[in-house]
Design a protein around this motif. Structure first.
Motif, short mmCIF file in Angstrom:
data_model
loop_
_atom_site.label_atom_id
_atom_site.label_comp_id
_atom_site.label_asym_id
_atom_site.label_seq_id
_atom_site.Cartn_x
_atom_site.Cartn_y
_atom_site.Cartn_z
N SER A 94 0.85 -1.19 0.00
CA SER A 94 0.00 0.00 0.00
C SER A 94 0.89 1.24 0.00
O SER A 94 1.87 1.31 0.74
CB SER A 94 -0.93 0.00 1.21
OG SER A 94 -0.19 -0.11 2.41
N THR A 140 0.93 4.42 1.08
CA THR A 140 1.26 5.23 2.26
C THR A 140 2.31 4.55 3.13
O THR A 140 3.28 5.18 3.56
CB THR A 140 -0.01 5.50 3.08
OG1 THR A 140 -0.94 6.24 2.29
CG2 THR A 140 0.33 6.31 4.33
N GLY A 169 -2.76 -1.40 13.88
CA GLY A 169 -3.30 -0.16 13.35
C GLY A 169 -3.35 0.93 14.41
O GLY A 169 -3.76 0.68 15.55
N ASN A 171 -4.06 5.14 14.03
CA ASN A 171 -4.18 6.37 13.25
C ASN A 171 -4.24 7.59 14.16
O ASN A 171 -4.68 7.52 15.31
CB ASN A 171 -5.44 6.34 12.38
CG ASN A 171 -5.27 5.43 11.16
OD1 ASN A 171 -4.15 5.05 10.81
ND2 ASN A 171 -6.37 5.09 10.53
N PRO A 229 -6.76 11.25 1.38
CA PRO A 229 -5.94 10.30 0.59
C PRO A 229 -6.76 9.79 -0.59
O PRO A 229 -7.95 10.09 -0.71
CB PRO A 229 -5.63 9.19 1.60
CG PRO A 229 -6.72 9.28 2.61
CD PRO A 229 -7.13 10.71 2.70
N SER A 276 -8.37 4.02 -1.24
CA SER A 276 -7.45 3.52 -0.22
C SER A 276 -8.17 3.25 1.10
O SER A 276 -9.15 3.93 1.43
CB SER A 276 -6.33 4.53 0.02
OG SER A 276 -6.83 5.70 0.63
N LEU A 306 -7.14 4.12 3.88
CA LEU A 306 -6.94 5.32 4.69
C LEU A 306 -8.05 6.34 4.46
O LEU A 306 -8.42 7.08 5.38
CB LEU A 306 -5.58 5.93 4.37
CG LEU A 306 -5.03 6.95 5.38
CD1 LEU A 306 -4.94 6.35 6.77
CD2 LEU A 306 -3.66 7.44 4.92
N ASP A 357 -10.76 5.33 6.64
CA ASP A 357 -10.39 5.69 8.01
C ASP A 357 -10.71 7.16 8.28
O ASP A 357 -11.19 7.51 9.36
CB ASP A 357 -8.91 5.44 8.26
CG ASP A 357 -8.56 3.96 8.25
OD1 ASP A 357 -9.49 3.13 8.36
OD2 ASP A 357 -7.36 3.64 8.14
N LEU A 410 -3.55 10.01 9.30
CA LEU A 410 -2.42 9.21 8.84
C LEU A 410 -2.07 8.16 9.89
O LEU A 410 -2.34 8.36 11.08
CB LEU A 410 -1.19 10.09 8.62
CG LEU A 410 -1.17 10.98 7.37
CD1 LEU A 410 0.03 11.92 7.42
CD2 LEU A 410 -1.14 10.15 6.10
N PRO A 411 -1.46 7.06 9.47
CA PRO A 411 -0.92 6.12 10.46
C PRO A 411 0.13 6.82 11.32
O PRO A 411 0.95 7.59 10.81
CB PRO A 411 -0.29 5.01 9.61
CG PRO A 411 -0.98 5.12 8.28
CD PRO A 411 -1.26 6.57 8.09
#
Length: 316
Positions: free
Chosen positions: A100, A102, A167, A169, A198, A202, A204, A207, A245-246
């Motif tokens: 992925s 990111t 995970g 975020n 994003p 995706s 994200l 998320d 973002l992570p």
């Protein structure tokens, strides 16, 4: 005329060591065996390899030249054997890694650089994709492994998934953002700022949708969308926009960019970043070494992030 390359190698060692007995010892062979090999070579070329009656042995001009060629053959064979061992031990070869975008650009690329500084004879071909594409390319043999975030229930039955990082975020912003100076952030405070989204396909992006909904909004104003991680981070540090973002991506990007995290808890995705491989396929030996390296590096990264979070809580 075709000559036995092994005979030429034996000749090279005899000339180098100065005698049949010494050459045999260096080769781990018996002296009679070495003598027979030289007799066969002399018969093949119909000429003597050594000057008669000379002690220590002195090669003829032809014998000397053949010995030089034998030394080259011996060196090439040793190099070939070393290359095979390096491939078998995972120190050389080619790896095709997909993942992925990111995580690949924000986290894994720095680890790949570190891996190749230690194993510079392993060529890595990197590509991008999400679950559907990556699993398809694993099945058709276009990839050796994929690095992506998944829930355990999403792992296909014909594949193995090794978790690397849970995970986690965060809502990211530029350093010095107005909201980072507030102790209690309200919905009204967040409403005044736009969001960086994003790519829509995706995980994200989903998320981000969940995070915004969890803080009381079903919709949000987007000022920038669809870019690469590099462009998202550039817009982020150059504006007052927010994004999800992570935490691992933000943690590593902070080394070179002025980023911060809002002191606002959001729901973490119920999945883990991990390494996925296809069952039943012969894998390059370098993959085992790469997988072990990634596991160790992500363990170290997780410890560093946990330490930073603990320090932040103490300061708070």
């Amino acid at each position: 005329m075709k000559l036995d390359s092994e005979h030429l190698e034996i000749l090279a060692v005899i000339v180098e060591k100065g005698g049949l007995t010494e050459g045999a010892d260096a080769l781990g062979k018996s002296q009679p065996s070495v003598s027979r090999s030289m007799a066969l070579l002399e018969k093949r070329i119909n000429a003597p390899l050594f000057e008669p009656g000379r002690r220590p042995l002195r090669p003829t001009e032809l014998g000397q030249r053949l010995a030089r060629l034998g030394a080259q053959i011996r060196t090439a064979n040793q190099e070939a054997s070393l290359l095979v061992r390096r491939f078998q031990q995972g120190h050389a070869g080619r790896l095709r890694v997909g993942g992925s975008p990111t995580f690949m650009d924000g986290v894994v690329s720095t680890m790949i650089a570190d891996f190749q500084s230690r194993h510079d004879d392993v060529q890595i071909e990197q590509s991008y994709g999400y679950m559907d594409l990556l699993s398809s390319e694993l099945r058709n043999g276009a990839l050796d492994c994929a690095i992506l975030p998944l829930h355990a229930s999403q792992v296909p039955p014909d594949m193995t998934f090794v978790p690397l990082l849970p995970g986690n975020n965060v809502i990211a912003c530029r350093a010095g953002h107005p909201l980072t100076r507030r102790k209690g952030i309200t919905l009204a405070d967040i409403d005044t700022f736009t969001w960086i989204a994003p790519p829509a396909d995706s995980p994200l992006f989903r998320d981000l949708q969940r995070a915004v909904k969890a803080i009381g909004r079903d919709d949000f104003r987007v000022s920038f969308s669809g870019g690469t991680l590099a462009s998202i981070l550039s817009v982020l540090v150059g504006s007052d926009a927010l994004t999800v973002l992570p935490y691992s991506v933000v943690f590593l990007a902070r080394r070179t960019m002025a980023l911060d995290v809002l002191p606002l808890r959001i729901e973490h995705p119920d999945r883990q970043l991990g390494l996925m491989t296809m069952d039943g396929q012969q894998q390059p030996a370098a993959l085992k070494r790469f997988s072990g390296f990634l596991t160790a590096e992500f363990h170290r990264l997780r410890n560093l992030m946990d330490h930073e979070l603990q320090m932040a809580r103490r300061r708070g």
